[in-house]
Design an enzyme around this catalytic site. Structure first.
Site, short mmCIF file in Angstrom:
data_model
loop_
_atom_site.label_atom_id
_atom_site.label_comp_id
_atom_site.label_asym_id
_atom_site.label_seq_id
_atom_site.Cartn_x
_atom_site.Cartn_y
_atom_site.Cartn_z
N MET A 145 11.92 24.25 3.48
CA MET A 145 11.13 23.43 2.71
C MET A 145 11.83 22.83 1.83
SD MET A 145 8.32 24.90 -0.24
CE MET A 145 6.85 25.45 0.95
N ARG A 156 -10.98 -0.32 14.34
CA ARG A 156 -10.65 0.63 13.38
C ARG A 156 -11.45 -0.11 12.25
NH1 ARG A 156 -4.56 0.73 11.16
NH2 ARG A 156 -5.11 -1.08 10.56
N TYR A 199 15.78 29.79 9.50
CA TYR A 199 14.49 30.65 10.04
C TYR A 199 14.44 30.38 11.53
CZ TYR A 199 12.51 30.55 5.39
OH TYR A 199 12.08 30.66 4.01
N LYS A 246 0.83 -1.31 0.17
CA LYS A 246 -0.08 -0.07 -0.20
C LYS A 246 0.88 1.37 0.03
CE LYS A 246 -0.45 -0.39 4.91
NZ LYS A 246 -1.04 -0.94 6.03
C1 PLP Z 1 -0.25 -1.94 6.86
C2 PLP Z 1 -0.88 -3.13 7.23
C3 PLP Z 1 -0.23 -4.27 7.26
C4 PLP Z 1 1.35 -4.37 7.22
O1 PLP Z 1 1.74 -3.83 8.34
P1 PLP Z 1 3.35 -3.54 8.63
O2 PLP Z 1 3.42 -3.23 10.19
O3 PLP Z 1 4.12 -2.63 7.81
O4 PLP Z 1 4.16 -4.87 8.44
C5 PLP Z 1 -0.78 -5.79 7.62
N1 PLP Z 1 -2.10 -5.62 7.75
C6 PLP Z 1 -2.90 -4.67 7.64
C7 PLP Z 1 -4.37 -4.97 8.07
C8 PLP Z 1 -2.50 -3.32 7.46
O5 PLP Z 1 -3.13 -2.29 7.51
#
Ligand code: PLP
Length: 373
Positions: free
Chosen positions: A317, A140, A269, A42
């Site tokens: 930046m 969640r 800055y 992802k």
């Molecule tokens: C992002 C995610 C993972 C991977 O998690 P990591 O901690 O990056 O290994 C696995 N399962 C779900 C449901 C996730 O949201």
């Protein structure tokens, strides 16, 4: 800008080591065998570039991938035509046509999503693969316990037309091995599995897979560890266990200018850094717009000519200023500075910035990437 652009003076560069990512994948396969290992890609493979990362993982034998968003699944389908692709956001009536068209398997998070996907199966006249996500304490995503009870009583009807290919849940505290919530979630997950038709199961991501065999089930789904994070480090403590993962992301930037300043002069800055002695300041071509956390102002470190040098003053930046007074000689314009890599590890950067490895990696979006096999 971006991948493949060759410039005479590439100000900053994120070098992604595909071999390290596939080696890390194989390490998970070895550590969890005979459990299967899916790769979580992802957020553009945690910022590393899914277009290169996913095919490399598929070549290394990875057959299943997880993404968060539908669009990520659509993109991924073209990259790994034969792989199983799971979409964590699940199925929404609007997303059903694309899920079917691109052969994406939704991770169903509620009775409503289950109903939408089951209805899609009826309309299309074909059985559809599905994953169920049960919530075991994260609160969640995933079926809450009341919905699980209903599903358990009526699974024949509610799962009509669906092939249950996986039942999964997600751990809240897997990066804290001593947290009792891990065992609580494990036991709730086992209870949930007993309430559902038999199916392969998955509970662990990167850190969870290190909690022990009983957390592996049929599939583990690491993400961040594939990209080099240490899955055996407790959050915020950089040096608990040696890292079994190889460094996959190396971030370097070039020196744009070097200047000498007198004792008492300030840098950047808000003039937050004051030289305590005559000093040499090097300005490099990276900033918070590249994803360098502003929290590293006066805290972070870099490596230049083999020496560690502190970040002096605020991160801007587009620029970071370094106090290079400790180096034997002034760096040349164009010299490469490592901000993240083999010397300054992902864990160290995350700790100094007061965040986690995930956020460090996924923010590196402006920096052109190049790939090393
Ligand atoms: C992002 C995610 C993972 C991977 O998690 P990591 O901690 O990056 O290994 C696995 N399962 C779900 C449901 C996730 O949201």
């Amino acid at each position: 800008m971006g991948e493949g652009t060759k410039q005479d003076f590439e100000a900053a560069r994120l070098t992604v080591r595909l071999k390290a990512i596939t080696a890390n994948y194989r390490t998970y396969c070895r550590l969890t065998a005979p459990t299967a290992v899916a790769a979580v890609v992802k957020a553009d493979a945690y910022g590393m570039g899914v277009a290169k990362v996913a095919p490399a993982l598929a070549d290394a034998g990875c057959e299943s991938f997880f993404v968060a968003r539908l669009e990520e699944g659509v993109t991924l389908r073209k990259l790994v035509p034969k792989a199983r692709i799971f979409v964590l956001d699940g199925a929404h009536p609007d997303s059903v046509p694309a899920l079917i068209r691109y052969r994406l398997t939704p991770v169903l998070n509620s009775l409503t999503q289950i109903a939408a996907w089951s209805a899609a199966s009826e309309v299309s006249g074909t059985a559809l693969d599905a994953v169920l996500h049960v919530d075991t304490g994260m609160n969640r995503l995933g079926l809450p316990s009341d919905e699980l009870t209903i599903l358990s009583a009526e699974h024949g009807k509610r799962l009509a037309g669906l092939n249950l290919v996986l039942v999964m849940s997600h751990l809240a505290c897997a990066d804290q091995p001593d947290n009792k919530m891990n065992a609580d979630q494990l036991s709730r997950f086992r209870q949930a599995l007993a309430m559902l038709p038999p199916a392969p199961a998955s509970l662990a991501a990167s850190h969870g897979a290190m909690l022990g065999l009983e957390y592996h089930f049929d599939l583990v789904r690491p993400g961040v560890a594939l990209y080099g994070a240490n899955p055996q480090v407790r959050e915020g403590k950089a040096s608990t266990s040696p890292n079994l993962m190889q460094t996959a992301a190396v971030l370097t930037a070039k020196v744009l200018q070097v200047r000498r300043i007198d004792s008492g002069e300030s840098v950047g800055y808000a003039a937050t850094f004051h030289a305590k002695r005559p000093s040499m300041i090097a300005t490099i071509a990276l900033g918070y717009a590249d994803g360098i956390p502003r929290a590293l102002s006066n805290k972070g470190v870099a490596v230049l000519k083999g020496g560690r040098v502190p970040i002096a003053g605020r991160i801007s930046m587009d620029l970071v200023t370094l106090d290079v007074s400790g180096l034997a000689a002034a760096p040349e314009i164009g010299a490469d500075v490592e901000i993240l890599g083999d010397t300054i590890t992902l864990g160290e950067v995350a700790e100094l910035a007061g965040t986690n490895e995930y956020e460090i990696l996924t923010r590196l979006r402006r920096v052109p990437k190049s790939y090393e096999d």
